[in-house]
Design a protein around this motif. Structure first.
Motif, PDB file in Angstrom:
ATOM      1  N   PRO A 135       0.778  -1.234   0.000  1.00 51.46           N
ATOM      2  CA  PRO A 135       0.000   0.000   0.000  1.00 51.46           C
ATOM      3  C   PRO A 135       0.814   1.290   0.000  1.00 51.46           C
ATOM      4  CG  PRO A 135      -0.034  -0.990   2.179  1.00 51.46           C
ATOM      5  CD  PRO A 135       0.709  -1.934   1.275  1.00 51.46           C
ATOM      6  N   ASN A 136       2.085   1.232   0.474  1.00 55.52           N
ATOM      7  CA  ASN A 136       2.818   2.502   0.609  1.00 55.52           C
ATOM      8  C   ASN A 136       4.326   2.275   0.643  1.00 55.52           C
ATOM      9  OD1 ASN A 136       3.476   1.716   3.353  1.00 55.52           O
ATOM     10  ND2 ASN A 136       1.389   2.316   3.889  1.00 55.52           N
ATOM     11  N   ARG A 137       5.065   3.386   0.571  1.00 59.49           N
ATOM     12  CA  ARG A 137       6.530   3.333   0.550  1.00 59.49           C
ATOM     13  C   ARG A 137       7.107   2.817   1.874  1.00 59.49           C
ATOM     14  NH1 ARG A 137       8.389   6.410  -3.891  1.00 59.49           N
ATOM     15  NH2 ARG A 137      10.387   6.926  -2.979  1.00 59.49           N
ATOM     16  N   GLU A 138       6.412   3.079   2.974  1.00 63.56           N
ATOM     17  CA  GLU A 138       6.891   2.600   4.272  1.00 63.56           C
ATOM     18  C   GLU A 138       6.961   1.072   4.282  1.00 63.56           C
ATOM     19  OE1 GLU A 138       4.333   4.942   4.029  1.00 63.56           O
ATOM     20  OE2 GLU A 138       5.669   6.620   4.500  1.00 63.56           O
ATOM     21  N   MET A 139       5.971   0.438   3.662  1.00 61.62           N
ATOM     22  CA  MET A 139       5.993  -1.025   3.629  1.00 61.62           C
ATOM     23  C   MET A 139       7.113  -1.521   2.721  1.00 61.62           C
ATOM     24  SD  MET A 139       3.046  -3.886   3.188  1.00 61.62           S
ATOM     25  CE  MET A 139       2.464  -3.682   4.860  1.00 61.62           C
ATOM     26  N   VAL A 140       7.434  -0.767   1.687  1.00 60.25           N
ATOM     27  CA  VAL A 140       8.562  -1.136   0.825  1.00 60.25           C
ATOM     28  C   VAL A 140       9.832  -1.168   1.667  1.00 60.25           C
ATOM     29  CG1 VAL A 140      10.027  -0.374  -1.083  1.00 60.25           C
ATOM     30  CG2 VAL A 140       7.528  -0.234  -1.292  1.00 60.25           C
ATOM     31  N   GLU A 141      10.045  -0.127   2.426  1.00 61.35           N
ATOM     32  CA  GLU A 141      11.232  -0.055   3.273  1.00 61.35           C
ATOM     33  C   GLU A 141      11.255  -1.209   4.276  1.00 61.35           C
ATOM     34  OE1 GLU A 141      13.453   3.061   6.304  1.00 61.35           O
ATOM     35  OE2 GLU A 141      11.810   3.774   5.046  1.00 61.35           O
ATOM     36  N   SER A 142      10.117  -1.509   4.857  1.00 53.19           N
ATOM     37  CA  SER A 142      10.010  -2.611   5.810  1.00 53.19           C
ATOM     38  C   SER A 142      10.330  -3.953   5.156  1.00 53.19           C
ATOM     39  CB  SER A 142       8.605  -2.633   6.402  1.00 53.19           C
ATOM     40  OG  SER A 142       8.426  -3.758   7.215  1.00 53.19           O
ATOM     41  N   LEU A 143       9.818  -4.178   3.948  1.00 49.68           N
ATOM     42  CA  LEU A 143      10.102  -5.424   3.239  1.00 49.68           C
ATOM     43  C   LEU A 143      11.590  -5.586   2.973  1.00 49.68           C
ATOM     44  CD1 LEU A 143       7.214  -5.647   0.613  1.00 49.68           C
ATOM     45  CD2 LEU A 143       7.701  -7.289   2.426  1.00 49.68           C
ATOM     46  N   VAL A 144      12.217  -4.530   2.467  1.00 46.64           N
ATOM     47  CA  VAL A 144      13.644  -4.608   2.153  1.00 46.64           C
ATOM     48  C   VAL A 144      14.453  -4.876   3.430  1.00 46.64           C
ATOM     49  CG1 VAL A 144      15.629  -3.307   1.281  1.00 46.64           C
ATOM     50  CG2 VAL A 144      13.430  -3.209   0.065  1.00 46.64           C
ATOM     51  N   GLU A 145      14.084  -4.246   4.523  1.00 48.20           N
ATOM     52  CA  GLU A 145      14.765  -4.513   5.788  1.00 48.20           C
ATOM     53  C   GLU A 145      14.606  -5.973   6.211  1.00 48.20           C
ATOM     54  OE1 GLU A 145      13.153  -1.672   8.551  1.00 48.20           O
ATOM     55  OE2 GLU A 145      14.320  -0.016   7.711  1.00 48.20           O
ATOM     56  N   GLU A 146      13.425  -6.524   5.997  1.00 47.61           N
ATOM     57  CA  GLU A 146      13.206  -7.928   6.360  1.00 47.61           C
ATOM     58  C   GLU A 146      13.988  -8.864   5.450  1.00 47.61           C
ATOM     59  OE1 GLU A 146       9.473  -9.450   7.841  1.00 47.61           O
ATOM     60  OE2 GLU A 146       8.627  -7.425   7.646  1.00 47.61           O
ATOM     61  N   TYR A 147      14.091  -8.530   4.166  1.00 47.93           N
ATOM     62  CA  TYR A 147      14.915  -9.350   3.260  1.00 47.93           C
ATOM     63  C   TYR A 147      16.349  -9.373   3.764  1.00 47.93           C
ATOM     64  CZ  TYR A 147      11.230  -8.402  -0.279  1.00 47.93           C
ATOM     65  OH  TYR A 147      10.056  -8.260  -0.970  1.00 47.93           O
ATOM     66  N   GLU A 148      16.864  -8.190   4.062  1.00 49.52           N
ATOM     67  CA  GLU A 148      18.266  -8.058   4.443  1.00 49.52           C
ATOM     68  C   GLU A 148      18.554  -8.615   5.834  1.00 49.52           C
ATOM     69  OE1 GLU A 148      19.003  -3.914   3.605  1.00 49.52           O
ATOM     70  OE2 GLU A 148      19.269  -4.343   1.462  1.00 49.52           O
ATOM     71  N   ALA A 149      17.522  -8.833   6.638  1.00 43.89           N
ATOM     72  CA  ALA A 149      17.704  -9.421   7.964  1.00 43.89           C
ATOM     73  C   ALA A 149      17.928 -10.937   7.885  1.00 43.89           C
ATOM     74  CB  ALA A 149      16.493  -9.119   8.844  1.00 43.89           C
ATOM     75  N   ILE A 150      17.666 -11.530   6.746  1.00 38.76           N
ATOM     76  CA  ILE A 150      17.914 -12.962   6.571  1.00 38.76           C
ATOM     77  C   ILE A 150      19.417 -13.148   6.396  1.00 38.76           C
ATOM     78  CG2 ILE A 150      17.515 -14.956   5.058  1.00 38.76           C
ATOM     79  CD1 ILE A 150      14.750 -13.685   4.396  1.00 38.76           C
ATOM     80  N   ASP A 151      20.023 -13.963   7.249  1.00 32.34           N
ATOM     81  CA  ASP A 151      21.478 -14.114   7.290  1.00 32.34           C
ATOM     82  C   ASP A 151      22.096 -14.462   5.935  1.00 32.34           C
ATOM     83  OD1 ASP A 151      21.599 -13.492   9.982  1.00 32.34           O
ATOM     84  OD2 ASP A 151      21.494 -15.589  10.617  1.00 32.34           O
ATOM     85  N   GLU A 152      21.470 -15.332   5.177  1.00 33.52           N
ATOM     86  CA  GLU A 152      22.059 -15.812   3.928  1.00 33.52           C
ATOM     87  C   GLU A 152      21.982 -14.788   2.782  1.00 33.52           C
ATOM     88  OE1 GLU A 152      20.164 -19.374   6.054  1.00 33.52           O
ATOM     89  OE2 GLU A 152      19.622 -17.309   5.646  1.00 33.52           O
ATOM     90  N   ILE A 153      21.241 -13.721   2.974  1.00 32.89           N
ATOM     91  CA  ILE A 153      21.081 -12.742   1.901  1.00 32.89           C
ATOM     92  C   ILE A 153      22.249 -11.759   1.923  1.00 32.89           C
ATOM     93  CG2 ILE A 153      19.672 -10.826   1.050  1.00 32.89           C
ATOM     94  CD1 ILE A 153      17.252 -12.541   1.630  1.00 32.89           C
ATOM     95  N   GLN A 154      22.909 -11.654   0.775  1.00 29.88           N
ATOM     96  CA  GLN A 154      24.067 -10.773   0.651  1.00 29.88           C
ATOM     97  C   GLN A 154      23.666  -9.359   0.278  1.00 29.88           C
ATOM     98  OE1 GLN A 154      26.195 -13.059  -2.272  1.00 29.88           O
ATOM     99  NE2 GLN A 154      27.419 -14.079  -0.700  1.00 29.88           N
ATOM    100  N   ARG A 155      22.721  -9.229  -0.676  1.00 29.93           N
ATOM    101  CA  ARG A 155      22.253  -7.894  -1.063  1.00 29.93           C
ATOM    102  C   ARG A 155      20.945  -8.020  -1.820  1.00 29.93           C
ATOM    103  NH1 ARG A 155      23.640  -6.102  -6.369  1.00 29.93           N
ATOM    104  NH2 ARG A 155      24.812  -7.685  -7.497  1.00 29.93           N
ATOM    105  N   THR A 156      20.290  -6.873  -1.986  1.00 27.18           N
ATOM    106  CA  THR A 156      19.025  -6.826  -2.711  1.00 27.18           C
ATOM    107  C   THR A 156      19.034  -5.650  -3.678  1.00 27.18           C
ATOM    108  OG1 THR A 156      17.899  -5.370  -1.137  1.00 27.18           O
ATOM    109  CG2 THR A 156      17.793  -7.737  -0.695  1.00 27.18           C
ATOM    110  N   SER A 157      18.172  -5.716  -4.648  1.00 28.44           N
ATOM    111  CA  SER A 157      17.961  -4.605  -5.577  1.00 28.44           C
ATOM    112  C   SER A 157      16.474  -4.589  -5.882  1.00 28.44           C
ATOM    113  CB  SER A 157      18.774  -4.813  -6.855  1.00 28.44           C
ATOM    114  OG  SER A 157      18.486  -3.780  -7.784  1.00 28.44           O
ATOM    115  N   SER A 158      15.812  -3.519  -5.464  1.00 27.48           N
ATOM    116  CA  SER A 158      14.358  -3.452  -5.626  1.00 27.48           C
ATOM    117  C   SER A 158      13.960  -2.330  -6.561  1.00 27.48           C
ATOM    118  CB  SER A 158      13.682  -3.238  -4.268  1.00 27.48           C
ATOM    119  OG  SER A 158      13.936  -4.343  -3.425  1.00 27.48           O
TER     120      SER A 158
END
Length: 167
Positions: free
Chosen positions: A110-133
């Protein structure tokens, strides 16, 4: 699957119909055969459910986010990391891919705040090195029923079992 199954699937996909009576009208396949075929398609897992299409923008989920996820390679990582991504609230689709990107994740939010939250949750997964959204600016094509992207003849040639009887 045979030609009748494909005609039924095309009626369901293109017209969004779920009613055997309406499918009969569109395909000229007898109602009893339509009922039988729909049951068989459900039993075989080809038809999963009877959900209706949803207008995401009107439902308040107007931002589409496509994220490329790069993960640390390890045995079975595609399953473990994929499952962790899939469990994140707001994630709609997760694809393990070939090439430079390990996963493609699609979310409708619904909004940009949730985008930021999603990316933070992706990056909180130990095995994830980086993301590009990326945000989708405008949708050129979003076909919810991929069967609509094929001609009838192509489907008949590609996915029918030529040895099946025309029940």
């Amino acid at each position: 699957m045979d030609e009748k199954d494909i005609r039924i699937l095309m009626a369901v996909a293109s017209e969004g119909v779920r009613s055997p009576d309406k499918i009969h009208e569109l395909t000229d396949i007898p109602k009893s055969t339509v009922h039988y075929r729909l049951s068989q398609l459900r039993e075989n897992g080809i038809l999963k459910n009877d959900l209706y299409d949803l207008d995401l923008e009107k439902a308040g989920l107007s931002l589409t986010l496509i994220s490329e996820i790069y993960a640390e390679f390890a045995e079975g990582y595609h399953e473990s990391v994929g499952e962790k991504l899939a469990e994140i609230e707001g994630v709609n689709q997760v694809y393990f891919t070939m090439g430079d990107t390990d996963f493609i994740v699609i979310s409708h939010v619904p909004n940009r705040e949730m985008v930021e939250s999603l990316v933070e949750e992706y990056e909180a997964i130990d095995e994830i090195q980086r993301t590009s959204s990326k945000f989708v600016i405008s949708t050129v094509k979003d076909e919810p029923n991929p069967i609509n992207d094929f001609e009838y003849e192509t489907l008949v040639e590609s996915i029918t079992d030529k040895s099946e009887s025309d029940t």
